[in-house]
Design an enzyme around this catalytic site. Structure first.
Site, PDB file in Angstrom:
ATOM      1  N   GLU A 283      -1.884  18.789  -7.558  1.00  0.00           N
ATOM      2  CA  GLU A 283      -0.890  18.720  -6.615  1.00  0.00           C
ATOM      3  C   GLU A 283      -0.363  20.069  -6.542  1.00  0.00           C
ATOM      4  O   GLU A 283       0.467  21.043  -5.982  1.00  0.00           O
ATOM      5  CB  GLU A 283      -0.142  17.625  -6.130  1.00  0.00           C
ATOM      6  CG  GLU A 283       0.522  17.774  -4.584  1.00  0.00           C
ATOM      7  CD  GLU A 283       1.197  16.657  -5.251  1.00  0.00           C
ATOM      8  OE1 GLU A 283       1.554  15.763  -6.184  1.00  0.00           O
ATOM      9  OE2 GLU A 283       2.110  16.217  -3.874  1.00  0.00           O
ATOM     10  N   SER A 320       5.902  14.318  -4.412  1.00  0.00           N
ATOM     11  CA  SER A 320       4.460  14.538  -4.979  1.00  0.00           C
ATOM     12  C   SER A 320       4.245  13.459  -3.920  1.00  0.00           C
ATOM     13  O   SER A 320       5.038  12.254  -4.005  1.00  0.00           O
ATOM     14  CB  SER A 320       4.509  14.480  -6.234  1.00  0.00           C
ATOM     15  OG  SER A 320       3.294  13.516  -6.617  1.00  0.00           O
ATOM     16  N   LYS A 359      10.889  -1.284  -9.574  1.00  0.00           N
ATOM     17  CA  LYS A 359       9.431  -1.368  -9.677  1.00  0.00           C
ATOM     18  C   LYS A 359       9.506  -3.204  -8.705  1.00  0.00           C
ATOM     19  O   LYS A 359       8.284  -2.666  -8.860  1.00  0.00           O
ATOM     20  CB  LYS A 359       8.829  -1.558 -11.209  1.00  0.00           C
ATOM     21  CG  LYS A 359       8.845  -0.126 -11.765  1.00  0.00           C
ATOM     22  CD  LYS A 359       7.738   0.726 -11.040  1.00  0.00           C
ATOM     23  CE  LYS A 359       8.078   2.104 -11.956  1.00  0.00           C
ATOM     24  NZ  LYS A 359       7.364   3.399 -11.578  1.00  0.00           N
ATOM     25  N   GLU A 362       9.223  -2.166  -5.391  1.00  0.00           N
ATOM     26  CA  GLU A 362       8.388  -0.226  -5.357  1.00  0.00           C
ATOM     27  C   GLU A 362       6.910  -1.717  -4.436  1.00  0.00           C
ATOM     28  O   GLU A 362       6.500  -1.386  -3.652  1.00  0.00           O
ATOM     29  CB  GLU A 362       8.258   0.094  -6.742  1.00  0.00           C
ATOM     30  CG  GLU A 362       7.155   0.848  -6.533  1.00  0.00           C
ATOM     31  CD  GLU A 362       6.515   1.664  -7.065  1.00  0.00           C
ATOM     32  OE1 GLU A 362       6.830   1.302  -8.628  1.00  0.00           O
ATOM     33  OE2 GLU A 362       5.875   3.385  -6.711  1.00  0.00           O
ATOM     34  N   CYS A 506      13.441   6.310 -18.480  1.00  0.00           N
ATOM     35  CA  CYS A 506      13.024   4.813 -18.174  1.00  0.00           C
ATOM     36  C   CYS A 506      13.125   3.807 -19.619  1.00  0.00           C
ATOM     37  O   CYS A 506      13.192   2.609 -19.735  1.00  0.00           O
ATOM     38  CB  CYS A 506      11.283   4.773 -17.753  1.00  0.00           C
ATOM     39  SG  CYS A 506      10.788   5.334 -16.473  1.00  0.00           S
TER      40      CYS A 506
END
Lengths: 585, 163
Positions: A283, A320, A359, A362, A506
């Site tokens: 990308e 992205s 997460k 998510e 993280c």
């Protein structure tokens, strides 16, 4: 730096002027108890646990905020000091929900530890207790104010470090509490679920929404095929829960433990990180070569994504379109892998062990469902995994090592370093450099040290394959805000930006093992865990994502090439602007 | 979000006035409390819609605005009535039975201190000494002062304001 002479408990010493009494005492190996104090995050002298006698001062002084001056004489251990601390602690405890046995922070609670240390055996003050509702509507974070001691660490990290600013001290006097605007549930605020509030909470007032029972149920359902994957940063923190030193990386023991818990397959999210690099690297090259929207900003971090959706909707096209690695993995498992292994994706349950609370939110996004089912069913934090290991009676420290399962079991060092700030950037550069130069660069040329390190905003102009990429790495949302504001104001221009919501990336995620102030005020958790990440990278036979044979196979057998239509369907996603406080709640 | 979507629930004229005040104070340090005062003068109280306009206009998180509003007693999250009833709970009034007067008032109005009656007529509040101790126990209704009260006087006084 001017040095001054002071006396602490009869010990004469020299320290730089302006050092706090607390730090000076530490240098003399004198421990002063603290409760609200967390170095660099919360230094407000509010709780009064660290009071000491200062000669000449009228009242006891808070050691954590009192700067030393020439000739200061301090007593940290007088009868007066000890009594004062005890009374203060009893008063705090008098309005605290003291059901320790069932508290999520039992045995890892700074208040509990202090009560033991100060020999509290009775609480003489039996006054009124405030009662609060528990806010458990968020998919990631639960707030229980009945456990709150009003230290304000969560408020400070939410406002000053993350600039998310949904937590605040509200009301006054006895009615003071930590809350949101108008008591709106966290789920309906611009909270990004980063969980930094959890990581700094000394007690059990904020914790993740637990999915442990659902995962046990899935494991014990003979009809389900339960697959678990672990993020890179989990392996450098999980050992802390079992008394291993900071910076340990018991990856093999963790895999053994997961197999013992009864998961059908144990995979490494690092493999999917390699896949992410293939898609995101492609990308990036596309956007650079075809005049696409730049800068490209990484999308691995769901805390950052939600922050962007709330606060920087004008940057949504810069993100992205790649799903985050564990979601990509879920998608691959339920499409390619399910077909290959002849498993009904409807019966497959994907569990992600993450250093992260965002997460969880998510995984609940409806758009993340490549095969018509959620790509990932359940997300457990590093802490929840440790809890399950405890519950199963597994002796973690003495486990033998085992390796992740095939056929998608291998990952590259590039996948591992996703766990540290700058890691996604570096992993992408390793691949982009090879592709643009048409050769395989040697090991000594693939470590991009300029994007590593704990500095909040890192900038570098990096030449890869004859092209100069203007790169920026920001970690901690306050730093991300600064970078984006500079771009908005036309003061900065980049091609590629990595953003991670948590300071340090993280490794310091809101789902990691919680270290008390006494540890994290004096030892840099980020540095210790990051060292382990890069050590793991160096130990890997493959260091670049595109050289991972499983990734090659995945493209050969299924996706064709990075950015293909099929890859787009399964591995990419979309974003939406979100209102900060929708009026109808 | 923001001022445009707020206009449905907040009259435009008031909103324009508030926006002008925000404009004048936007980059001043420590101006939030002043702006909230002005906002309360305009609207009578500080509901979420108003606090959102202030938060966005001043570039301050809504949680922080709410924190300030709930800290200071003079800010109100609830609307105030046409008649503000202040019951003095200073020492002299208290020993002369002001709490009984207050209790009767709550009973008669069916609400408690800090609230407002449904038709936006009365909002009872307690207050500190108003230096009319000779009249204890004393209440004020807007500018009117009533002294040497017994709880039984309350219904008749309220009746005067109900026409």
């Amino acid at each position: 730096m001017k040095m001054v002479n002071i006396t602490i408990d009869g010990i004469n010493m020299q320290v730089p002027e302006g050092t706090t009494i607390l730090e000076a005492a530490r240098q003399a190996n004198i421990r002063i108890p603290t409760l609200c104090f967390l170095k660099d995050i919360n230094e407000i002298g509010a709780c009064r646990m660290c009071v000491v006698e200062v000669k000449g001062a009228r009242a006891l002084q808070a050691a954590c905020v009192y700067p030393v001056a020439e000739g200061l004489e301090i007593k940290t251990n007088s009868d007066k000091v000890r009594r004062a601390r005890k009374v203060t602690l009893e008063l705090i405890l008098s309005n605290h929900d003291r059901e320790c046995l069932t508290c999520v922070r039992s045995n890892n609670c700074e208040l509990q530890k202090l009560s033991k240390e100060l020999n509290i055996r009775d609480i003489r003050y039996k006054g009124e207790q405030t009662e609060h509702d528990i806010d458990d509507l968020s998919l990631s974070i639960v707030r229980n104010n009945n456990k709150c001691i009003l230290c304000r660490r969560c408020v400070s990290v939410c406002q000053n470090v993350q600039t998310v600013s949904v937590l605040e001290t509200v009301n006054r006097g006895f009615n003071t509490k930590i809350g949101t605007a108008f008591d709106i549930p966290l789920a309906n605020t611009p909270c990004v679920n980063c969980g930094q509030c959890i990581a700094v909470c000394p007690v059990g007032a904020i914790y993740e929404k637990s999915d442990i029972e659902k995962v046990w149920d899935a494991i014990n359902d003979p009809d389900k095929y339960v697959v678990v994957q672990t993020a890179p940063a989990v392996r450098v923190s999980i050992g802390e829960a079992f008394g291993m030193p900071l910076g340990s990386r018991p990856t093999g023991k963790m895999v053994t433990a997961l197999k013992m818990l009864g998961f059908d397959k144990v995979f490494d999210t690092d493999t999917a990180a390699d896949l992410t690099i293939m898609e995101e690297g492609t990308e990036l090259m596309h956007r650079i070569q075809n005049g696409g929207k730049l800068p490209l900003i990484t999308s691995c971090c769901p805390g950052w994504i939600k922050f962007c959706e709330h606060n920087y909707p004008d940057f949504l096209d810069n993100l992205s379109t790649c799903k985050s690695p564990h979601e990509m993995f879920g998608a691959v498992l339920k499409t390619y892998y399910a077909k290959k292994m002849n498993i009904d994706p409807a019966k497959m349950v994907v569990v992600s062990i993450m250093p992260c609370t965002a997460k969880k939110f998510e995984a609940g996004r409806p758009e993340l469902s490549a095969a018509g089912y959620p790509d990932v069913e359940y997300v457990l934090t590093t802490r929840e995994l440790a809890q399950m290991i405890d519950e199963a009676g597994i002796d973690f420290v003495n486990l033998e090592d085992s390796t992740f399962d095939d056929p998608i079991g291998e990952a590259s060092g590039a996948g591992v370093i996703f766990g540290a700030t700058g890691g996604v950037m570096e992993a992408a550069l390793r691949t982009v450099a090879d592709i643009l130069s048409g050769e395989s660069l040697p090991v000594e040329k693939i470590e991009y040290t300029e994007v590593r390190g704990v500095e909040g905003i890192k900038e570098a102009q990096i030449e890869v394959g004859g092209k100069v990429i203007r790169a920026c790495v920001a970690h901690g949302l306050g730093n991300a805000r600064e970078v984006l504001d500079r771009i908005r104001a036309g003061e900065a221009e980049y091609d590629f930006i990595e953003i991670m919501a948590c300071p340090g990336g993280c490794v310091n995620g809101g789902g990691q093992i919680i270290q008390p102030s006494e540890v994290r005020s004096w030892i840099d958790l980020i540095v210790e865990r990051t060292k382990a990440i890069y050590a793991e990278d160096r130990s890997m036979p493959i260091r670049k994502s595109h050289e991972n044979p499983y990734i090659k196979k995945l493209y050969d057998e299924y996706y064709g090439e990075p950015g293909s239509e099929k890859a787009h369907h399964d591995l990419h996603t979309t974003y939406q602007q979100r209102a900060n406080y929708p009026l109808d709640n | 979000m923001g001022s445009s979507s707020c206009s449905c629930s907040v009259a435009d004229e008031k909103l324009l006035k508030l926006q002008k005040i925000i404009e004048e104070n936007r980059n001043k340090k420590g101006a939030l409390i002043h702006v909230l005062h002005e906002a309360q003068t305009i609207y009578g109280y500080l509901p979420i819609e108003v606090q959102k306009v202030v938060a966005e206009g001043m570039g301050v998180p809504l949680a922080e605005v709410y924190g300030v509003v709930t800290f200071y007693a003079q800010f109100s999250l609830k609307p105030k009535g046409q008649y503000k009833i202040s019951v003095c709970l200073g020492t002299a009034c208290y020993v002369k039975g002001a709490n009984l007067v207050l209790q009767k008032l709550d009973e008669e109005l069916g609400i408690s201190v800090g609230d407002c009656t449904n038709e936006l007529r009365f909002s009872p509040e307690s207050c500190r000494c108003i230096v009319a101790c000779g009249l204890a126990p004393v209440i004020t209704i807007n500018e009117d002062v009533y002294g040497r009260l017994s709880p039984n006087d309350v219904p008749n006084i309220l009746a005067k304001y109900k026409e």
